[in-house]
Structures are given as C-alpha cells and as structure tokens.
Design a protein around this motif. Structure first.
Motif, PDB file in Angstrom:
ATOM      1  N   GLU A   1       0.845  -1.190   0.000  1.00  0.00           N
ATOM      2  CA  GLU A   1       0.000   0.000   0.000  1.00  0.00           C
ATOM      3  C   GLU A   1       0.882   1.242   0.000  1.00  0.00           C
ATOM      4  OE1 GLU A   1      -3.263   1.561   3.142  1.00  0.00           O
ATOM      5  OE2 GLU A   1      -3.634  -0.426   2.303  1.00  0.00           O
ATOM      6  N   ARG A   2       0.545   2.204  -0.811  1.00  0.00           N
ATOM      7  CA  ARG A   2       1.338   3.440  -0.925  1.00  0.00           C
ATOM      8  C   ARG A   2       0.452   4.647  -0.628  1.00  0.00           C
ATOM      9  NH1 ARG A   2       5.760   2.412  -4.407  1.00  0.00           N
ATOM     10  NH2 ARG A   2       6.153   0.165  -4.425  1.00  0.00           N
ATOM     11  N   ILE A   3       1.061   5.687  -0.112  1.00  0.00           N
ATOM     12  CA  ILE A   3       0.358   6.958   0.073  1.00  0.00           C
ATOM     13  C   ILE A   3       0.752   7.869  -1.078  1.00  0.00           C
ATOM     14  CG2 ILE A   3       0.019   8.973   1.540  1.00  0.00           C
ATOM     15  CD1 ILE A   3       0.623   7.242   3.944  1.00  0.00           C
ATOM     16  N   VAL A   4      -0.238   8.292  -1.847  1.00  0.00           N
ATOM     17  CA  VAL A   4       0.019   9.110  -3.034  1.00  0.00           C
ATOM     18  C   VAL A   4      -0.948  10.281  -3.080  1.00  0.00           C
ATOM     19  CG1 VAL A   4       0.837   7.102  -4.327  1.00  0.00           C
ATOM     20  CG2 VAL A   4      -1.564   7.784  -4.506  1.00  0.00           C
ATOM     21  N   MET A   5      -0.605  11.262  -3.891  1.00  0.00           N
ATOM     22  CA  MET A   5      -1.523  12.379  -4.141  1.00  0.00           C
ATOM     23  C   MET A   5      -1.782  12.468  -5.635  1.00  0.00           C
ATOM     24  SD  MET A   5       0.953  15.744  -3.682  1.00  0.00           S
ATOM     25  CE  MET A   5      -0.340  16.857  -4.249  1.00  0.00           C
TER      26      MET A   5
ATOM     27  N   LEU B   1     -15.516  14.635 -20.561  1.00  0.00           N
ATOM     28  CA  LEU B   1     -16.403  13.510 -20.295  1.00  0.00           C
ATOM     29  C   LEU B   1     -15.661  12.206 -20.028  1.00  0.00           C
ATOM     30  CD1 LEU B   1     -19.076  14.206 -23.084  1.00  0.00           C
ATOM     31  CD2 LEU B   1     -19.202  14.817 -20.656  1.00  0.00           C
ATOM     32  N   LYS B   2     -14.395  12.137 -20.454  1.00  0.00           N
ATOM     33  CA  LYS B   2     -13.673  10.871 -20.356  1.00  0.00           C
ATOM     34  C   LYS B   2     -12.291  11.101 -19.759  1.00  0.00           C
ATOM     35  CE  LYS B   2     -12.939   6.702 -23.134  1.00  0.00           C
ATOM     36  NZ  LYS B   2     -13.105   6.093 -24.480  1.00  0.00           N
ATOM     37  N   TYR B   3     -11.925  10.242 -18.793  1.00  0.00           N
ATOM     38  CA  TYR B   3     -10.595  10.336 -18.188  1.00  0.00           C
ATOM     39  C   TYR B   3      -9.572   9.701 -19.122  1.00  0.00           C
ATOM     40  CZ  TYR B   3     -13.460  11.148 -14.029  1.00  0.00           C
ATOM     41  OH  TYR B   3     -14.378  11.645 -13.145  1.00  0.00           O
ATOM     42  N   LEU B   4      -8.497  10.422 -19.386  1.00  0.00           N
ATOM     43  CA  LEU B   4      -7.480   9.934 -20.314  1.00  0.00           C
ATOM     44  C   LEU B   4      -6.250   9.389 -19.596  1.00  0.00           C
ATOM     45  CD1 LEU B   4      -7.579  12.736 -23.047  1.00  0.00           C
ATOM     46  CD2 LEU B   4      -8.816  10.553 -22.999  1.00  0.00           C
ATOM     47  N   HIS B   5      -5.834  10.056 -18.520  1.00  0.00           N
ATOM     48  CA  HIS B   5      -4.613   9.628 -17.835  1.00  0.00           C
ATOM     49  C   HIS B   5      -4.537  10.291 -16.463  1.00  0.00           C
ATOM     50  CE1 HIS B   5      -0.290   9.121 -16.986  1.00  0.00           C
ATOM     51  NE2 HIS B   5      -0.356   8.100 -17.814  1.00  0.00           N
ATOM     52  N   ALA B   6      -3.959   9.575 -15.503  1.00  0.00           N
ATOM     53  CA  ALA B   6      -3.800  10.117 -14.149  1.00  0.00           C
ATOM     54  C   ALA B   6      -2.345   9.997 -13.717  1.00  0.00           C
ATOM     55  CB  ALA B   6      -4.704   9.383 -13.170  1.00  0.00           C
ATOM     56  N   ASP B   7      -1.843  11.063 -13.086  1.00  0.00           N
ATOM     57  CA  ASP B   7      -0.493  11.064 -12.513  1.00  0.00           C
ATOM     58  C   ASP B   7      -0.619  11.014 -10.993  1.00  0.00           C
ATOM     59  OD1 ASP B   7       0.322  11.360 -15.083  1.00  0.00           O
ATOM     60  OD2 ASP B   7       1.478  13.191 -14.755  1.00  0.00           O
ATOM     61  N   LEU B   8       0.024  10.028 -10.376  1.00  0.00           N
ATOM     62  CA  LEU B   8      -0.008   9.872  -8.923  1.00  0.00           C
ATOM     63  C   LEU B   8       1.406  10.013  -8.382  1.00  0.00           C
ATOM     64  CD1 LEU B   8      -2.335   6.724  -8.771  1.00  0.00           C
ATOM     65  CD2 LEU B   8      -3.016   9.116  -8.522  1.00  0.00           C
ATOM     66  N   GLN B   9       1.575  10.893  -7.406  1.00  0.00           N
ATOM     67  CA  GLN B   9       2.894  11.116  -6.830  1.00  0.00           C
ATOM     68  C   GLN B   9       2.965  10.504  -5.437  1.00  0.00           C
ATOM     69  OE1 GLN B   9       4.082  15.210  -6.560  1.00  0.00           O
ATOM     70  NE2 GLN B   9       5.915  14.772  -5.366  1.00  0.00           N
ATOM     71  N   GLU B  10       3.904   9.576  -5.237  1.00  0.00           N
ATOM     72  CA  GLU B  10       4.083   9.007  -3.906  1.00  0.00           C
ATOM     73  C   GLU B  10       4.687  10.069  -2.999  1.00  0.00           C
ATOM     74  OE1 GLU B  10       5.647   4.985  -1.686  1.00  0.00           O
ATOM     75  OE2 GLU B  10       6.490   5.488  -3.642  1.00  0.00           O
ATOM     76  N   ILE B  11       4.188  10.156  -1.774  1.00  0.00           N
ATOM     77  CA  ILE B  11       4.618  11.225  -0.876  1.00  0.00           C
ATOM     78  C   ILE B  11       5.166  10.666   0.422  1.00  0.00           C
ATOM     79  CG2 ILE B  11       3.011  12.939  -1.812  1.00  0.00           C
ATOM     80  CD1 ILE B  11       1.174  12.366   0.545  1.00  0.00           C
ATOM     81  N   ASP B  12       6.033  11.477   1.014  1.00  0.00           N
ATOM     82  CA  ASP B  12       6.578  11.213   2.342  1.00  0.00           C
ATOM     83  C   ASP B  12       5.840  12.145   3.300  1.00  0.00           C
ATOM     84  OD1 ASP B  12       8.025  11.104   4.680  1.00  0.00           O
ATOM     85  OD2 ASP B  12       9.974  11.064   3.694  1.00  0.00           O
ATOM     86  N   MET B  13       5.254  11.602   4.348  1.00  0.00           N
ATOM     87  CA  MET B  13       4.444  12.408   5.259  1.00  0.00           C
ATOM     88  C   MET B  13       5.256  13.486   5.960  1.00  0.00           C
ATOM     89  SD  MET B  13       1.396  11.331   4.836  1.00  0.00           S
ATOM     90  CE  MET B  13       0.496  11.991   6.231  1.00  0.00           C
ATOM     91  N   ASP B  14       6.581  13.358   5.962  1.00  0.00           N
ATOM     92  CA  ASP B  14       7.431  14.351   6.635  1.00  0.00           C
ATOM     93  C   ASP B  14       8.048  15.340   5.654  1.00  0.00           C
ATOM     94  OD1 ASP B  14       7.034  13.271   9.204  1.00  0.00           O
ATOM     95  OD2 ASP B  14       8.527  11.717   8.824  1.00  0.00           O
ATOM     96  N   THR B  15       7.668  15.247   4.392  1.00  0.00           N
ATOM     97  CA  THR B  15       8.230  16.128   3.371  1.00  0.00           C
ATOM     98  C   THR B  15       7.191  17.131   2.890  1.00  0.00           C
ATOM     99  OG1 THR B  15       9.745  14.382   2.622  1.00  0.00           O
ATOM    100  CG2 THR B  15       9.338  16.201   1.103  1.00  0.00           C
ATOM    101  N   MET B  16       7.611  18.372   2.666  1.00  0.00           N
ATOM    102  CA  MET B  16       6.706  19.410   2.164  1.00  0.00           C
ATOM    103  C   MET B  16       6.305  19.100   0.728  1.00  0.00           C
ATOM    104  SD  MET B  16       6.621  21.746   4.678  1.00  0.00           S
ATOM    105  CE  MET B  16       6.525  23.469   4.176  1.00  0.00           C
ATOM    106  N   VAL B  17       5.023  19.297   0.431  1.00  0.00           N
ATOM    107  CA  VAL B  17       4.520  19.084  -0.918  1.00  0.00           C
ATOM    108  C   VAL B  17       3.714  20.312  -1.346  1.00  0.00           C
ATOM    109  CG1 VAL B  17       4.428  16.574  -0.743  1.00  0.00           C
ATOM    110  CG2 VAL B  17       2.437  17.921  -0.045  1.00  0.00           C
TER     111      VAL B  17
END
Length: 213
Positions: free
Chosen positions: A72-76, A87-103
């Motif tokens: 399991e990963r934590i992503v935004m 009307l249609k989703y083409l592509h999604a970008d998910l960034q894995e994050i570190d809870m102690d790092t500024m985003v």
C-alpha cells in the motif's frame, strides 16, 4: 488530511494503442512516481475514480493506494487529463509522498459572509478559485476560507493578506489579487437609470390633467 482508498493494477503495455484499449474496458492509464520511487505504470477503474471525483473534486486529493499483488502506498493526485469535452478520463499522474516532506497542493478558495460592498450593489469577483500551498501532507487544508464581510466596493484581498498559520505557506512572487468587490457594471447602471426615468414618466402621466373635450 483525509486518505481515500483507491485500487490499482500494474500494467506492462504502453503506447496510444494500449491506452485506448484500456479505456475501452473502463480502465484509466496511470503512472505513479516519486523522489524515492521508480515510475510504475498502473491502471485504475473508471467507476471508482469517477465516484471519488464526484464526491471530492480534484483538488488536494490524497490516496491510500492499494496495488494488486503489492504494498500500500500513500500518493496524491498530481494531474488528471480528460478529453476535450471533459467527459472521459485519459490519464492520471499519482505522486508518492513522504508524510514528513513538504509538498505543493492545489486547494480551493471559498468565501464566507456577505460583503458590505455587495449589499450596496457591488459585485463579488473571485479572481483565483484555487491556490497552491506548500505544507506537509497532514497539514493540507481542505479549503482556503476567506471572510469577505468587511469588504467594501473597491476593496480586495491579496495573496499576502492570507495567513494560514505557521504550517502552511502560499508561495508567490507577485502580490496578486485573490478576491475583489467591483462597482456595478455600466449596463446595470444604465438599466437602473432607465427604470427611474420610466417611473418618473409614469408619475408625470398620472399627474397630467385630462384633455378637455
């Protein structure tokens, strides 16, 4: 910060043909990446993501991503591409994050109260409906709520006027306007003037003596 559960599967085929085939089977091509993560190609379920977007919008979404057969990963949600008609989703970008790092997260702007200037006929104009904030994931605000009750016609809230506390920063180089109260438009003023003239005309007609026969 709320973690929303999201399921995903890994995929090996890439390219426009593979992506089109995936979309035709109610899937969405996606990619997960991060500072300490090699890019991983994924597929998401359209029905699941669509439900999440309808309930939460697209700003500031954090997921507990369950990859089939993996950890399991934590992503935004960093980016979501849609077709021309939205009307249609083409592509999604998910960034894995570190809870102690500024985003950097995009957060919606909301208003509360009724502006004094609006009560006098002014018009509320929201220039920026979203703002980027820099913070740790756990400190991400759901929305930036601005009190506009004291704003008169001509007043404005600029980015440097917004204080979100020590844990959340709004990065900017120019002190741009976020919200302002503008005077009534010329067309509205003309319409009001015409209404007054019409009323005066009716009063004069009512007061004028009737023609004698």
């Amino acid at each position: 910060m709320e973690l929303i559960e999201l399921s995903a599967k890994t995929r090996e085929n890439k390219g426009k043909g593979a992506a089109r085939k995936l979309r035709n089977t109610n899937g969405i091509p996606a990619i997960m990446y991060g500072a300490k993560t090699d890019p991983v190609m994924l597929s998401l379920e359209t029905v699941e993501l669509d439900r999440i977007i309808r309930e939460n919008g697209t700003s500031g979404l954090f997921f507990s991503l369950r990859i089939e057969g993996g950890s399991e990963r934590i992503v935004m949600l960093k980016d979501l591409q849609m077709d021309t008609f939205g009307l249609k989703y083409l592509h999604a970008d998910l960034q894995e994050i570190d809870m102690d790092t500024m985003v950097t997260v995009t957060v919606p702007v909301e208003t509360e109260g009724v502006s004094a200037g609006v009560k006098e006929g002014g018009i509320l104009q929201v220039i920026r409906r979203e703002l980027d904030v820099l913070c740790k994931p756990a400190n991400t605000p759901e929305a930036i709520v601005l009190d506009i009750s004291e704003l008169n016609i001509g007043d404005a809230i600029h980015v440097e006027d917004i204080d979100l506390g020590d844990d959340v920063e709004i990065p900017y180089e120019v002190n741009f306007t976020v919200i302002t109260i503008i005077p009534p438009t010329a067309s509205e003023e003309e319409e009001t003037e015409e209404e007054v003239l019409d009323e005066l005309g009716e009063e004069e007609a009512a007061e004028a003596p009737a023609d004698e026969e």
